[in-house]
Design a protein around this motif. Structure first.
Motif, PDB file in Angstrom:
ATOM      1  N   LEU A 191      50.977  -0.009   9.476  1.00  0.00           N
ATOM      2  CA  LEU A 191      52.279   0.508   9.886  1.00  0.00           C
ATOM      3  C   LEU A 191      52.353   0.884  11.357  1.00  0.00           C
ATOM      4  O   LEU A 191      53.450   1.058  11.896  1.00  0.00           O
ATOM      5  CB  LEU A 191      52.637   1.737   9.034  1.00  0.00           C
ATOM      6  CG  LEU A 191      52.659   1.511   7.520  1.00  0.00           C
ATOM      7  CD1 LEU A 191      52.916   2.833   6.801  1.00  0.00           C
ATOM      8  CD2 LEU A 191      53.706   0.472   7.148  1.00  0.00           C
ATOM      9  N   GLY A 192      51.182   1.010  12.004  1.00  0.00           N
ATOM     10  CA  GLY A 192      51.156   1.478  13.382  1.00  0.00           C
ATOM     11  C   GLY A 192      51.073   2.992  13.434  1.00  0.00           C
ATOM     12  O   GLY A 192      51.510   3.686  12.511  1.00  0.00           O
ATOM     13  N   THR A 193      50.507   3.511  14.517  1.00  0.00           N
ATOM     14  CA  THR A 193      50.357   4.960  14.633  1.00  0.00           C
ATOM     15  C   THR A 193      50.063   5.324  16.086  1.00  0.00           C
ATOM     16  O   THR A 193      49.985   4.447  16.955  1.00  0.00           O
ATOM     17  CB  THR A 193      49.206   5.463  13.733  1.00  0.00           C
ATOM     18  OG1 THR A 193      49.189   6.895  13.735  1.00  0.00           O
ATOM     19  CG2 THR A 193      47.864   4.952  14.211  1.00  0.00           C
ATOM     20  N   LYS A 194      49.923   6.608  16.339  1.00  0.00           N
ATOM     21  CA  LYS A 194      49.489   7.098  17.647  1.00  0.00           C
ATOM     22  C   LYS A 194      48.245   7.956  17.440  1.00  0.00           C
ATOM     23  O   LYS A 194      48.214   8.788  16.537  1.00  0.00           O
ATOM     24  CB  LYS A 194      50.593   7.901  18.331  1.00  0.00           C
ATOM     25  CG  LYS A 194      51.805   7.063  18.723  1.00  0.00           C
ATOM     26  CD  LYS A 194      52.857   7.921  19.433  1.00  0.00           C
ATOM     27  CE  LYS A 194      54.058   7.065  19.838  1.00  0.00           C
ATOM     28  NZ  LYS A 194      55.102   7.880  20.531  1.00  0.00           N
ATOM     29  N   VAL A 195      47.222   7.734  18.281  1.00  0.00           N
ATOM     30  CA  VAL A 195      45.964   8.462  18.112  1.00  0.00           C
ATOM     31  C   VAL A 195      45.551   9.100  19.434  1.00  0.00           C
ATOM     32  O   VAL A 195      45.860   8.581  20.517  1.00  0.00           O
ATOM     33  CB  VAL A 195      44.835   7.521  17.613  1.00  0.00           C
ATOM     34  CG1 VAL A 195      45.156   7.008  16.219  1.00  0.00           C
ATOM     35  CG2 VAL A 195      44.622   6.355  18.571  1.00  0.00           C
ATOM     36  N   ASP A 196      44.877  10.233  19.342  1.00  0.00           N
ATOM     37  CA  ASP A 196      44.298  10.885  20.521  1.00  0.00           C
ATOM     38  C   ASP A 196      42.946  10.230  20.816  1.00  0.00           C
ATOM     39  O   ASP A 196      42.073  10.160  19.941  1.00  0.00           O
ATOM     40  CB  ASP A 196      44.111  12.383  20.285  1.00  0.00           C
ATOM     41  CG  ASP A 196      45.444  13.119  20.248  1.00  0.00           C
ATOM     42  OD1 ASP A 196      46.336  12.747  21.036  1.00  0.00           O
ATOM     43  OD2 ASP A 196      45.587  14.047  19.429  1.00  0.00           O
ATOM     44  N   VAL A 197      42.774   9.776  22.051  1.00  0.00           N
ATOM     45  CA  VAL A 197      41.551   9.092  22.456  1.00  0.00           C
ATOM     46  C   VAL A 197      40.891   9.863  23.592  1.00  0.00           C
ATOM     47  O   VAL A 197      41.534  10.132  24.609  1.00  0.00           O
ATOM     48  CB  VAL A 197      41.855   7.651  22.911  1.00  0.00           C
ATOM     49  CG1 VAL A 197      40.576   6.967  23.381  1.00  0.00           C
ATOM     50  CG2 VAL A 197      42.514   6.856  21.796  1.00  0.00           C
ATOM     51  N   PRO A 198      39.614  10.234  23.468  1.00  0.00           N
ATOM     52  CA  PRO A 198      38.926  10.927  24.572  1.00  0.00           C
ATOM     53  C   PRO A 198      38.603   9.963  25.713  1.00  0.00           C
ATOM     54  O   PRO A 198      38.329   8.781  25.489  1.00  0.00           O
ATOM     55  CB  PRO A 198      37.647  11.455  23.912  1.00  0.00           C
ATOM     56  CG  PRO A 198      37.415  10.558  22.742  1.00  0.00           C
ATOM     57  CD  PRO A 198      38.761  10.111  22.267  1.00  0.00           C
ATOM     58  N   THR A 199      38.657  10.462  26.934  1.00  0.00           N
ATOM     59  CA  THR A 199      38.219   9.721  28.115  1.00  0.00           C
ATOM     60  C   THR A 199      37.240  10.604  28.880  1.00  0.00           C
ATOM     61  O   THR A 199      37.188  11.823  28.669  1.00  0.00           O
ATOM     62  CB  THR A 199      39.396   9.345  29.033  1.00  0.00           C
ATOM     63  OG1 THR A 199      39.931  10.543  29.624  1.00  0.00           O
ATOM     64  CG2 THR A 199      40.484   8.621  28.257  1.00  0.00           C
ATOM     65  N   LEU A 200      36.479   9.995  29.770  1.00  0.00           N
ATOM     66  CA  LEU A 200      35.538  10.776  30.569  1.00  0.00           C
ATOM     67  C   LEU A 200      36.188  11.368  31.811  1.00  0.00           C
ATOM     68  O   LEU A 200      35.662  12.317  32.389  1.00  0.00           O
ATOM     69  CB  LEU A 200      34.354   9.894  30.998  1.00  0.00           C
ATOM     70  CG  LEU A 200      33.350   9.529  29.898  1.00  0.00           C
ATOM     71  CD1 LEU A 200      32.240   8.662  30.463  1.00  0.00           C
ATOM     72  CD2 LEU A 200      32.759  10.776  29.256  1.00  0.00           C
ATOM     73  N   SER A 201      37.344  10.834  32.205  1.00  0.00           N
ATOM     74  CA  SER A 201      37.955  11.270  33.455  1.00  0.00           C
ATOM     75  C   SER A 201      39.184  12.147  33.278  1.00  0.00           C
ATOM     76  O   SER A 201      39.513  12.949  34.154  1.00  0.00           O
ATOM     77  CB  SER A 201      38.341  10.045  34.303  1.00  0.00           C
ATOM     78  OG  SER A 201      39.227   9.196  33.582  1.00  0.00           O
ATOM     79  N   GLU A 202      39.893  12.018  32.137  1.00  0.00           N
ATOM     80  CA  GLU A 202      41.170  12.723  31.996  1.00  0.00           C
ATOM     81  C   GLU A 202      41.313  13.466  30.669  1.00  0.00           C
ATOM     82  O   GLU A 202      42.429  13.763  30.243  1.00  0.00           O
ATOM     83  CB  GLU A 202      42.326  11.716  32.133  1.00  0.00           C
ATOM     84  CG  GLU A 202      42.359  10.982  33.457  1.00  0.00           C
ATOM     85  CD  GLU A 202      43.497   9.984  33.549  1.00  0.00           C
ATOM     86  OE1 GLU A 202      44.432  10.085  32.728  1.00  0.00           O
ATOM     87  OE2 GLU A 202      43.454   9.113  34.429  1.00  0.00           O
ATOM     88  N   GLY A 203      40.228  13.774  30.008  1.00  0.00           N
ATOM     89  CA  GLY A 203      40.335  14.424  28.714  1.00  0.00           C
ATOM     90  C   GLY A 203      40.899  13.465  27.679  1.00  0.00           C
ATOM     91  O   GLY A 203      40.638  12.256  27.725  1.00  0.00           O
ATOM     92  N   GLN A 204      41.700  13.969  26.755  1.00  0.00           N
ATOM     93  CA  GLN A 204      42.279  13.121  25.722  1.00  0.00           C
ATOM     94  C   GLN A 204      43.627  12.562  26.157  1.00  0.00           C
ATOM     95  O   GLN A 204      44.415  13.245  26.807  1.00  0.00           O
ATOM     96  CB  GLN A 204      42.445  13.903  24.415  1.00  0.00           C
ATOM     97  CG  GLN A 204      41.127  14.245  23.730  1.00  0.00           C
ATOM     98  CD  GLN A 204      41.328  14.754  22.318  1.00  0.00           C
ATOM     99  OE1 GLN A 204      42.435  15.028  21.889  1.00  0.00           O
ATOM    100  NE2 GLN A 204      40.237  14.869  21.586  1.00  0.00           N
ATOM    101  N   VAL A 205      43.853  11.296  25.795  1.00  0.00           N
ATOM    102  CA  VAL A 205      45.138  10.659  26.065  1.00  0.00           C
ATOM    103  C   VAL A 205      45.684  10.111  24.752  1.00  0.00           C
ATOM    104  O   VAL A 205      44.931   9.806  23.826  1.00  0.00           O
ATOM    105  CB  VAL A 205      45.003   9.521  27.101  1.00  0.00           C
ATOM    106  CG1 VAL A 205      44.522  10.068  28.434  1.00  0.00           C
ATOM    107  CG2 VAL A 205      44.073   8.433  26.598  1.00  0.00           C
TER     108      VAL A 205
END
Length: 315
Positions: free
Chosen positions: A232-246
């Motif tokens: 169905l599609g979704t939105k997820v929080d993804v960690p990064t090393l430079s900007e925290g979670q996006v």
């Protein structure tokens, strides 16, 4: 007279250890006997430069020189001996962290031109025309946390000098690679007969990350999603090393293994100065146990789905 050695190197009496080291390397490169083999004045100048550096590069010798002048070793104090333990003679940990951001290249800086050709550790490079012998290089491995290797930072290197452990803070530039060798000039074993100290060669070992992995200048991370989220599609929080979670949008109908790109959130390439990307790898996960209601819904869904392998194996 106490200012003579400072004047020889062209630095002020308040010069830092790093300023003294840079001044010495610049002057020695120009006046080295190998650079001017038939110039007796340059040879004498090189000897003066070496003598000044041997004293001012040693914190204890420099202190006594400032107090007693050029004759400090004959003042009844015996003069300072080699560095503690003797193993890393000429190594001055009080100089503070060394910025090695310009030293990363193809295996570190090649100082062969400075010492008359050959590798810095070779006999030809260690032995000058006036009998001075360069100190041996010292090799060690330094473990760098994954995040520091990507974004840059500082790590502590512990060195055993004849039973005395010293800690050297080393600045790590962003984008350092596994196995890369960093050369810290003049931080190895002491030379003899007025020869310069060897170098400290640090081989980089990058520690693994809990969930990030690296491919060149790109970062990869696995993100689990449920079958319904993938469908169905979704939105997820993804960690990064430079900007925290996006927040990342997962399009409807996304299959496992799909890579979604986060531009410019990867690793800086020290050569091109370009930053790579971060790729989010979708992993569809199923629960190990399902309820009766979930089972019923899956059975209903199975009746509506077309076989995933239909038409895949052509005869």
């Amino acid at each position: 007279m106490a200012d003579d050695f400072y004047k020889t190197l062209g630095v002020s009496k308040s010069a830092s250890a790093d300023e003294i080291r840079k001044a010495y390397r610049k002057l020695a490169r120009v006046n080295h006997p190998d650079a001017k083999p038939n110039d007796s004045k340059a040879a004498d100048r090189f000897k003066q430069i070496q003598e000044a550096y041997d004293v001012l590069n040693d914190a204890e010798k420099r202190k006594q020189y400032d107090q007693f002048g050029p004759d400090f070793q004959q003042m009844g104090r015996g003069g300072p001996g080699p560095g503690p333990g003797g193993g890393f003679g000429g190594f001055n940990s009080s100089a503070g962290p060394i910025d090695i951001s310009e030293l990363f290249g193809n295996g570190g800086i090649d100082l062969g031109d400075f010492f008359g050709g050959g590798s810095p550790g070779s006999a030809g490079a260690r032995r000058g025309k006036r009998g001075a012998v360069r100190g041996e290089d010292v090799r060690a491995t330094v473990k760098v946390p994954f995040e520091i290797a990507v974004t840059g930072g500082s790590v502590d290197v512990r060195l055993d000098r004849g039973g005395q452990v010293e800690t050297l803070g080393v600045k790590v530039p962003a984008g350092v690679s596994e196995g890369q060798v960093v050369r810290l000039s003049g931080q190895g074993n002491a030379g003899s007969r007025g020869g310069p100290a060897g170098d400290l060669m640090l081989q980089i070992a990058i520690e693994p990350h809990v969930y990030f992995r690296r491919e060149g200048s790109n970062l990869l991370i696995d993100i689990p999603v449920t079958p319904s989220e993938a469908a169905l599609g979704t939105k997820v929080d993804v960690p990064t090393l430079s900007e925290g979670q996006v927040l990342l949008k997962v399009p409807p109908g996304t299959s496992t293994g799909t890579k979604l790109r986060l531009r410019g959130k990867g690793v800086l390439d020290p050569q091109t100065k370009q930053t790579g990307d971060q790729f989010v790898v979708i992993k569809i996960v199923l629960p190990k146990k399902i309820s009766e209601k979930e089972k019923e819904l899956y059975e209903q869904l199975a009746k509506l789905e077309a076989p995933a392998r239909e038409g895949l194996w052509l005869k």
